[in-house]
Enzyme design. Sequence first.
Site, PDB file in Angstrom:
ATOM      1  N   ASN A 232      45.481  58.264  40.327  1.00 44.52           N
ATOM      2  CA  ASN A 232      44.847  57.145  41.029  1.00 44.52           C
ATOM      3  C   ASN A 232      45.259  55.995  40.330  1.00 44.52           C
ATOM      4  O   ASN A 232      44.980  55.794  39.176  1.00 44.52           O
ATOM      5  CB  ASN A 232      43.337  57.331  41.431  1.00 44.52           C
ATOM      6  CG  ASN A 232      42.787  56.290  41.908  1.00 44.52           C
ATOM      7  OD1 ASN A 232      43.006  54.904  41.602  1.00 44.52           O
ATOM      8  ND2 ASN A 232      41.881  56.364  42.852  1.00 44.52           N
TER       9      ASN A 232
ATOM     10  N   ASP B  82      44.504  52.855  40.950  1.00 47.99           N
ATOM     11  CA  ASP B  82      43.785  51.342  41.590  1.00 47.99           C
ATOM     12  C   ASP B  82      43.388  50.638  40.107  1.00 47.99           C
ATOM     13  O   ASP B  82      43.527  49.372  40.207  1.00 47.99           O
ATOM     14  CB  ASP B  82      42.332  51.921  41.681  1.00 47.99           C
ATOM     15  CG  ASP B  82      42.330  52.337  43.082  1.00 47.99           C
ATOM     16  OD1 ASP B  82      43.298  52.529  43.843  1.00 47.99           O
ATOM     17  OD2 ASP B  82      41.399  53.258  43.550  1.00 47.99           O
ATOM     18  N   HIS B  83      43.317  51.031  39.087  1.00 42.13           N
ATOM     19  CA  HIS B  83      43.104  50.430  37.881  1.00 42.13           C
ATOM     20  C   HIS B  83      44.064  49.738  37.214  1.00 42.13           C
ATOM     21  O   HIS B  83      43.876  48.867  36.452  1.00 42.13           O
ATOM     22  CB  HIS B  83      41.958  50.979  37.154  1.00 42.13           C
ATOM     23  CG  HIS B  83      40.542  51.305  37.706  1.00 42.13           C
ATOM     24  ND1 HIS B  83      39.949  50.234  38.118  1.00 42.13           N
ATOM     25  CD2 HIS B  83      39.976  52.434  38.538  1.00 42.13           C
ATOM     26  CE1 HIS B  83      38.693  50.817  38.911  1.00 42.13           C
ATOM     27  NE2 HIS B  83      39.129  52.271  38.902  1.00 42.13           N
TER      28      HIS B  83
ATOM     29  N   ARG C 183      44.387  38.927  36.037  1.00 37.81           N
ATOM     30  CA  ARG C 183      45.133  37.488  35.420  1.00 37.81           C
ATOM     31  C   ARG C 183      45.965  36.910  36.755  1.00 37.81           C
ATOM     32  O   ARG C 183      46.507  35.846  36.466  1.00 37.81           O
ATOM     33  CB  ARG C 183      45.888  37.827  34.417  1.00 37.81           C
ATOM     34  CG  ARG C 183      45.443  37.725  33.077  1.00 37.81           C
ATOM     35  CD  ARG C 183      45.142  36.313  32.562  1.00 37.81           C
ATOM     36  NE  ARG C 183      44.312  36.026  31.448  1.00 37.81           N
ATOM     37  CZ  ARG C 183      44.943  36.030  30.101  1.00 37.81           C
ATOM     38  NH1 ARG C 183      46.385  35.883  30.125  1.00 37.81           N
ATOM     39  NH2 ARG C 183      44.369  36.053  29.077  1.00 37.81           N
TER      40      ARG C 183
ATOM     41  N   HIS D  52      43.120  53.198  46.742  1.00 36.29           N
ATOM     42  CA  HIS D  52      41.896  52.810  47.368  1.00 36.29           C
ATOM     43  C   HIS D  52      41.898  51.627  47.900  1.00 36.29           C
ATOM     44  O   HIS D  52      41.789  50.533  47.286  1.00 36.29           O
ATOM     45  CB  HIS D  52      40.490  53.079  46.820  1.00 36.29           C
ATOM     46  CG  HIS D  52      39.314  53.046  47.343  1.00 36.29           C
ATOM     47  ND1 HIS D  52      38.045  53.476  46.753  1.00 36.29           N
ATOM     48  CD2 HIS D  52      39.139  52.584  48.630  1.00 36.29           C
ATOM     49  CE1 HIS D  52      37.244  53.066  47.829  1.00 36.29           C
ATOM     50  NE2 HIS D  52      37.632  52.701  48.819  1.00 36.29           N
TER      51      HIS D  52
ATOM     52  N   ARG E 257      40.214  48.659  49.444  1.00 35.43           N
ATOM     53  CA  ARG E 257      38.610  48.435  49.733  1.00 35.43           C
ATOM     54  C   ARG E 257      38.610  47.122  50.373  1.00 35.43           C
ATOM     55  O   ARG E 257      39.743  46.472  50.608  1.00 35.43           O
ATOM     56  CB  ARG E 257      38.028  47.905  48.474  1.00 35.43           C
ATOM     57  CG  ARG E 257      37.258  49.412  47.676  1.00 35.43           C
ATOM     58  CD  ARG E 257      36.896  49.035  46.351  1.00 35.43           C
ATOM     59  NE  ARG E 257      36.338  50.214  45.732  1.00 35.43           N
ATOM     60  CZ  ARG E 257      34.878  50.602  46.090  1.00 35.43           C
ATOM     61  NH1 ARG E 257      33.991  49.852  46.849  1.00 35.43           N
ATOM     62  NH2 ARG E 257      34.517  51.705  45.572  1.00 35.43           N
TER      63      ARG E 257
ATOM     64  N   ARG F 131      39.671  44.577  45.797  1.00 37.72           N
ATOM     65  CA  ARG F 131      39.152  44.295  44.276  1.00 37.72           C
ATOM     66  C   ARG F 131      40.291  44.767  43.476  1.00 37.72           C
ATOM     67  O   ARG F 131      40.369  44.405  42.534  1.00 37.72           O
ATOM     68  CB  ARG F 131      37.891  44.710  44.189  1.00 37.72           C
ATOM     69  CG  ARG F 131      37.565  46.087  43.931  1.00 37.72           C
ATOM     70  CD  ARG F 131      36.304  46.506  43.234  1.00 37.72           C
ATOM     71  NE  ARG F 131      35.157  46.317  44.308  1.00 37.72           N
ATOM     72  CZ  ARG F 131      34.259  46.923  44.291  1.00 37.72           C
ATOM     73  NH1 ARG F 131      33.893  47.606  43.305  1.00 37.72           N
ATOM     74  NH2 ARG F 131      32.988  46.623  45.270  1.00 37.72           N
ATOM     75  N   HIS F 132      40.961  45.894  43.809  1.00 37.45           N
ATOM     76  CA  HIS F 132      42.234  46.411  43.013  1.00 37.45           C
ATOM     77  C   HIS F 132      43.337  46.384  43.804  1.00 37.45           C
ATOM     78  O   HIS F 132      44.175  45.514  43.881  1.00 37.45           O
ATOM     79  CB  HIS F 132      41.812  47.772  42.325  1.00 37.45           C
ATOM     80  CG  HIS F 132      40.961  48.646  43.035  1.00 37.45           C
ATOM     81  ND1 HIS F 132      41.009  49.130  44.136  1.00 37.45           N
ATOM     82  CD2 HIS F 132      39.666  49.076  42.644  1.00 37.45           C
ATOM     83  CE1 HIS F 132      40.057  50.084  44.572  1.00 37.45           C
ATOM     84  NE2 HIS F 132      39.166  49.985  43.497  1.00 37.45           N
TER      85      HIS F 132
ATOM     86  N   GLU G 273      42.907  56.048  49.962  1.00 36.95           N
ATOM     87  CA  GLU G 273      41.642  56.235  50.052  1.00 36.95           C
ATOM     88  C   GLU G 273      41.100  55.054  50.999  1.00 36.95           C
ATOM     89  O   GLU G 273      41.417  54.076  50.751  1.00 36.95           O
ATOM     90  CB  GLU G 273      40.908  56.182  49.102  1.00 36.95           C
ATOM     91  CG  GLU G 273      41.106  57.521  48.034  1.00 36.95           C
ATOM     92  CD  GLU G 273      40.432  57.257  46.647  1.00 36.95           C
ATOM     93  OE1 GLU G 273      39.659  56.424  46.395  1.00 36.95           O
ATOM     94  OE2 GLU G 273      40.643  57.993  45.833  1.00 36.95           O
TER      95      GLU G 273
ATOM     96  N   THR H 136      32.091  51.544  41.618  1.00 42.31           N
ATOM     97  CA  THR H 136      32.875  52.525  42.049  1.00 42.31           C
ATOM     98  C   THR H 136      32.216  53.460  43.030  1.00 42.31           C
ATOM     99  O   THR H 136      30.961  53.246  43.312  1.00 42.31           O
ATOM    100  CB  THR H 136      33.302  53.546  40.854  1.00 42.31           C
ATOM    101  OG1 THR H 136      34.472  54.314  41.092  1.00 42.31           O
ATOM    102  CG2 THR H 136      31.895  54.231  40.189  1.00 42.31           C
ATOM    103  N   THR H 137      32.982  54.349  43.635  1.00 41.57           N
ATOM    104  CA  THR H 137      32.450  55.108  44.836  1.00 41.57           C
ATOM    105  C   THR H 137      31.435  56.060  44.319  1.00 41.57           C
ATOM    106  O   THR H 137      31.647  56.876  43.530  1.00 41.57           O
ATOM    107  CB  THR H 137      33.608  56.056  45.339  1.00 41.57           C
ATOM    108  OG1 THR H 137      34.734  55.254  45.705  1.00 41.57           O
ATOM    109  CG2 THR H 137      33.054  56.617  46.510  1.00 41.57           C
TER     110      THR H 137
ATOM    111  N   GLU I 253      37.542  66.809  49.603  1.00 39.82           N
ATOM    112  CA  GLU I 253      37.584  66.248  48.180  1.00 39.82           C
ATOM    113  C   GLU I 253      36.016  66.422  47.686  1.00 39.82           C
ATOM    114  O   GLU I 253      35.290  65.607  48.162  1.00 39.82           O
ATOM    115  CB  GLU I 253      38.464  65.128  47.936  1.00 39.82           C
ATOM    116  CG  GLU I 253      38.594  64.814  46.411  1.00 39.82           C
ATOM    117  CD  GLU I 253      39.248  63.748  46.164  1.00 39.82           C
ATOM    118  OE1 GLU I 253      40.252  63.109  46.720  1.00 39.82           O
ATOM    119  OE2 GLU I 253      39.095  63.009  45.110  1.00 39.82           O
TER     120      GLU I 253
ATOM    121  N   HIS J 211      36.890  62.226  40.647  1.00 43.74           N
ATOM    122  CA  HIS J 211      36.255  61.050  39.983  1.00 43.74           C
ATOM    123  C   HIS J 211      35.437  61.299  38.619  1.00 43.74           C
ATOM    124  O   HIS J 211      34.799  62.607  38.547  1.00 43.74           O
ATOM    125  CB  HIS J 211      34.935  61.000  41.188  1.00 43.74           C
ATOM    126  CG  HIS J 211      34.304  59.503  41.034  1.00 43.74           C
ATOM    127  ND1 HIS J 211      33.414  59.092  40.077  1.00 43.74           N
ATOM    128  CD2 HIS J 211      34.782  58.457  41.875  1.00 43.74           C
ATOM    129  CE1 HIS J 211      33.457  57.733  40.273  1.00 43.74           C
ATOM    130  NE2 HIS J 211      34.079  57.337  41.302  1.00 43.74           N
TER     131      HIS J 211
ATOM    132  N   GLY K 214      42.114  58.634  37.984  1.00 44.84           N
ATOM    133  CA  GLY K 214      42.428  57.284  37.717  1.00 44.84           C
ATOM    134  C   GLY K 214      41.913  56.861  36.618  1.00 44.84           C
ATOM    135  O   GLY K 214      42.713  56.540  35.711  1.00 44.84           O
TER     136      GLY K 214
END
Length: 249
Positions: A10, A12-13, A21, A46, A48, A52-53, A73, A103-104, A154, A194, A216
């Site tokens: 994952n 996302d981060h 930035r 994911h 969203r 946000r990511h 996702e 987070t989820t 999942e 997760h 992730g």
Amino acid sequence: MTRYLRLGVNIDHVATLRNARGGRHPDPLRAARMAAEAGADGITAHLREDRRHIRDEDIDRLMAESALPLNLEMAATEEMLAIALRHRPHAVCLVPEKRTEVTTEGGLDVDGGREHLHRFVQELGGAGVRVSLFIDPEVRHIEAARDIGAPVVELHTGAYCDAAPGAGRGSELTRLSQAAAHAAAIGIECHAGHGIAYDTVGPIAAIKTIAELNIGHFLVGEAVFVGWHEALRHMRELMDAARPGVERP
Ligand code: PXP
């Protein structure tokens, strides 16, 4: 025969860091390409509602330029359904989404939401997308997933990963392994994810009816210290150690 356990990474981060930035660095597509070299079997991202990511252009680029299959996702909303049907990724994982959560937080209420979710599962499945439903490890949600035609669930591993080592973690692991066994018994493929880290991955990877892990946040954090390739390589190594003698297909 024990089967190979797929690693979905994952990213996302990686996007969260970039967004802190603005600009393009670090690039989630580069992370996806390196993940392929480090032993990942798929990429998870994911999209969203608040972006946000991962953002829409990341999905465009991942679909066009990453060699690994994409697991998108998303919440079960009309906006996300249209995006998924336009891209037709390899897989979609339907997740609950709250605007205020970090987070989820939990799984989908598949049992209580059959009517709403059924159309999403059918439309995505009809477009050739493998649909999974992100759920807490409860039999009623696994059976509801089967009833509405979802081929995959999942299992949310957050409660297991967050529990202190010892009895609490042990009982969460039992819940996961019983849920995974139930899914297999009724013909549903089982994934998990997760909060998974080096110290929690082994017992989950040892549950032989789980086919895929999606990991992730820990990997992105660990990459700060040891590098992205090394973080993924070591996670892969720990997964393989839990299923000795199993070859990558
Ligand atoms: N699987 C699902 C369905 C998720 O929502 C997430 C978090 O986005 C993950 C796996 C990965 O969780 P983590 O980032 O904590 O490893």
